[in-house]
Design a protein around this motif. Sequence first.
Motif, short mmCIF file in Angstrom:
data_model
loop_
_atom_site.label_atom_id
_atom_site.label_comp_id
_atom_site.label_asym_id
_atom_site.label_seq_id
_atom_site.Cartn_x
_atom_site.Cartn_y
_atom_site.Cartn_z
N VAL B 93 0.84 -1.20 0.00
CA VAL B 93 0.00 0.00 0.00
C VAL B 93 0.87 1.25 0.00
N ASP B 94 0.27 2.35 -0.36
CA ASP B 94 0.96 3.64 -0.27
C ASP B 94 0.85 4.11 1.17
N THR B 96 1.78 6.54 2.55
CA THR B 96 1.61 7.98 2.77
C THR B 96 0.16 8.42 2.61
N GLU B 97 -0.71 7.44 2.22
CA GLU B 97 -2.12 7.82 2.17
C GLU B 97 -2.62 8.08 3.59
N PRO B 98 -3.69 8.92 3.75
CA PRO B 98 -4.12 9.27 5.10
C PRO B 98 -4.79 8.11 5.84
N LYS B 100 -7.59 6.20 8.21
CA LYS B 100 -9.05 6.24 8.08
C LYS B 100 -9.72 6.38 9.44
#
Lengths: 802, 339
Positions: B93-94, B96-98, B100
């Motif tokens: 996964v990335d 750096t994604e926010p 949840k």
Amino acid sequence: MKVSYNWLKDFVDLDVSAKEVADKLTVSGLEVEDLIYQNEHLHDVYVSKIQKIEKHTEADRLVVCKVDVGFKTVQIITSATNVFEGATVPVALDGADLCNGVQIKPTNFRGVPSEGMFCSGEELGIDENYFEGAGINGILILPNDFKPGTKIEDALMLNDVVLDINVTPNRPDCNSVVGIAHELCAMYDKQFKDFDVSYKTVGDDVKKYISVDVATANCPRYMAAFVKNIKLERSPLWLRSRLFAVGIKPINTMVDITNYVLIEQGQPMHAFDYRFLEGKKIEVRQARKGEKVAVLNGNTYDLDEDVMVIADAKKPVVIAGVIGGVNSAIEKDTTESVFECAVFDLKSVRLTAKKFGLRTDSSARYEKGVNINSPTLALRRALHLVNQLDCGQIVDGLIDKCSQPLGEVKTVKGSYSKICKILGVEISKEKMLQILNGLGIKTTINGDQLVCQPPILREDIQNDNDLAEEIIRIYGYDVYNNIEGGLFENSSITIGEYEPRLVFENNLKNIMVDEGFYETLNYSLYTAQACDKLLLGKDDERRKVIKIANPISEDMSTARTVMAHALLLDVAYNLSVGNKELRLFEVGRVYQPKELPLTELPEEHNRLSFAVCETGYDFFNLKAVVENLLVGTSLKYKLERSKEPYLHSGVSADIVAEDGKVVGWFGKIHKNVLKNYEISQDVYYGELDTDYLSSLPEKKYETKEISKFPPVERDIAVVVDEKVSNAELVSAIRSACGKLFFDVSLFDVYRSSALGEGKKSMAYKIVFMSEDKTLTGDEINNLTNKVLKSLAFRYGAELRSI
Amino acid sequence: MKEKLEQILKNGLQETENAKDLKTLDDVRVKYLGKTGELTQILRGMKDIAPEDRKEVGIVANKVREALETALSEKLARLEEEKLQADMEKEKVDITEPGKGTKRGALHPLSRFNNKFIEICVEMGFTVIQGPEIETDYYNFEALNVPKNHPARDMQDSFYITDNILMRTQTSNMQIRAMEKMKPPFKVVCPGRVYRNDSDSSHSPIFNQFEALVIDENVGLKDLMMMIKEILKRLFGDNIKIRVRPSYFPFTEPSIEIDATCQMCGGKGCNLCKGTGFSEFFAAGVVNPKVLEMAGIDSKKYSGFAFGPGIDRSVMVTNKIPNIKYLFRNDMRFLKQMR
């Protein structure tokens, strides 16, 4: 209070700079808020003489002047028309930075160089009142005896430094130059240079001219003197300079003398034009209803019994202690005058000044208290100045109506050990003696006892604490900057305790933060219109509001009775600046009077309020927040349709405690309310009564044994009428399951035309569990059927087939 | 036969080695060890081998089988591990994604400061009290040695409701309420809101104060200073410097103001501290004996001291808040910085 540094030097030999004096005063309790150097914008300006004026060959309006600035000759081009050969004028040379912001550099006008500029009075920061010729629209023409090369600040006596001192209310004696000079004497261990109060009279008798009648208790002392053969003139420059420095407009000798005494001695005075005092009489009395007086600020005031006036035989002529009347003021042709030097009650002057919104140099001093002894010297000082300025002849005799005993020197007894205890530092008896005596507090120490005689004007010195303060402020508070010692050296150990409501509120605050809310801080005063905006009914108790008698603005005129207004304004504000996804909360108070007007203190209720404005947010999101807030309390509650007028009647609930009290409410904000706040998105709002909730007993946690047998789940979906509530279905499911019930949860609500108008499908997960056996498939099926039958029987529920 | 077995071993090992995926590897296993596999056939055909050779062939055949099985299972483990790695690589996964779910909000800086301050005081033996914001003239002024029409009333412009009731101008009202209720020795602290009719744009008409009062036998200015030093150390660390200035409050005598190292600039000098490196922190003093007597406390036996920090200013300097108006404006762009 503004004090001139040069003036202070009349009474105390100061060999330090004004800045040092200011710092010393500040650390000793007379805070100097500002130091104003009069000459700040007068450097590089000199008295000069114009030697020759020639036309500018290239410009009709300009002339070329050869000017002697004392130490050299310069060439100046000017367009001024009032200059002439031989005129003495101020010249600003290269580097000057004048009062009006003009900066001087050598320049040239159409090819002819100019090395400076002639100055007007305005450019030097003075006006006609201060110096003749300074008010004209042109160059200031100086007297011919001013010597070229003299600095302008010296020639015009503008070389003073003004100290703007914040005099605290306990030190009315320091509202005067002499008061502050006394302080400086103590600080620098100097001798006070006494002022001259001697004067010569010319015979005659004051009583022949005027009688004084004091007919009010608000005037404990009234002194008067009479001056005749007055020649009114401009006061000498040194006197004008003193007044000008402290911001008082010089007018003429007699008026200037009263102002001089006011500043120097802290004693307000007044000079009447004798011609206009009818009946040769001065009456100090309360005004009568219906009387009026036109005063020097141009206004006419309606008077009443609360206002003390100075009147002649027929009419009020002065609002006592506040402002003089037009009808008896000194005029250019005044030849005879009565000098007033009085003590007025501080409360009376204060109330009158407040009533008329009038704050004068005189009222400011009376409000702080003028000592009963003060006129004795002050009036004599004024008469001395009359002699000194040679502006009139003083007749024999002074009038002195005094209804209070003149202050005697009081004795204050103190304890050396108590003073040391108060201060917590050991100061030797010798040092104490030196400090107190230096302050004019005549002191002896016998054993532990101090016997002190403060100066008559120091009414503030009454006990050990007062003496301790006098000692330490001169000794120096910096002794505490690095003091060492134990934290509880002299104090008892006590057990700290939190306030229960504060603890409870903090818990709620943390839950709110976990739920994604931001804490706000709102004003607890708001507009009286808030109740209208929130659609409160006519008889709503919360319309009974406490009004501020003297509000800053309508927006802050009312103590709030509703919390919602503030958060709705916050939401509106945030939306207006482009902030989205708002979750806000506040912990605050509302103020509910028992009756109006207030006769006793109102109830102050503590509340938690919260608001959400967020895409996709709904009632049930908010409900979860409410549940999370309440789950840790021992509150047993039910939800009822809310009666809050500002909430959507169908999408809101009241939280009702077992005792019937509504302890909170939440829901969607009413559409019309949103309009009133110019909010175009849905807002959800809730509120809890934290007084009630924090007073509940702590929640007790009692646990049961966990069953050894596994739970079994079954999902059912039933179609019912819209009016059937989840709570009703859950309760039916629960009772149908009996002992084997473990849990039930609604996991889906579905509506469609296929189900029929006014119908909904409710899907539940039911968990069964037995305490003593593993449930079989048959048992579960039977139970499920029992549940369905019960739901069908009670609520017409049908098993969903689509 | 032995040659044949060795050939099988050699081929088997080679093919195992060559297998690139689980399917191919399984094919190799089936080819040699499956029901009809080459080695299985040999093992099943042992009965056809001459008895004198049978034992030796048997030993060799079993060794071959063991070797093959070992190789196969090792390879299998390796391939499975590789597949797992490959799968995980695919599932990457990335980071750096926010995150949840609900994001935490934040307390107002005032609450954070108050909480810290209260905690320090309670640890030092103070009891927290709360009281009315709408107050009688008596508790707000008279009992604090400010009689009606006293010039000291000019220091605090008040919001009046009636002649006798007003919005409190200071939390000092709680000094009197505490003295009336509690028996010395005691220490109390009262955070709260106060109101001044002050139209100056740099002042808010509603702001926050903090009143601390100690009543005991024999306490004085030094005890006050020791306590304030301790509080400041706990708030701002051991390096904090203080400076005492004289002041005037009708209910304390002597009265002082205490400056501490400016937290905005760390003492270097800035606009807020007007270049002095110090900013005003506490108003304080020894309780005026007149106030003790008015509240019914024997001033011969007891003395006391009181202090209060300017809360809003402290909140500003500790959080480097550029404008005092931010405190009441509730702009999300400001509030979010307190997360």
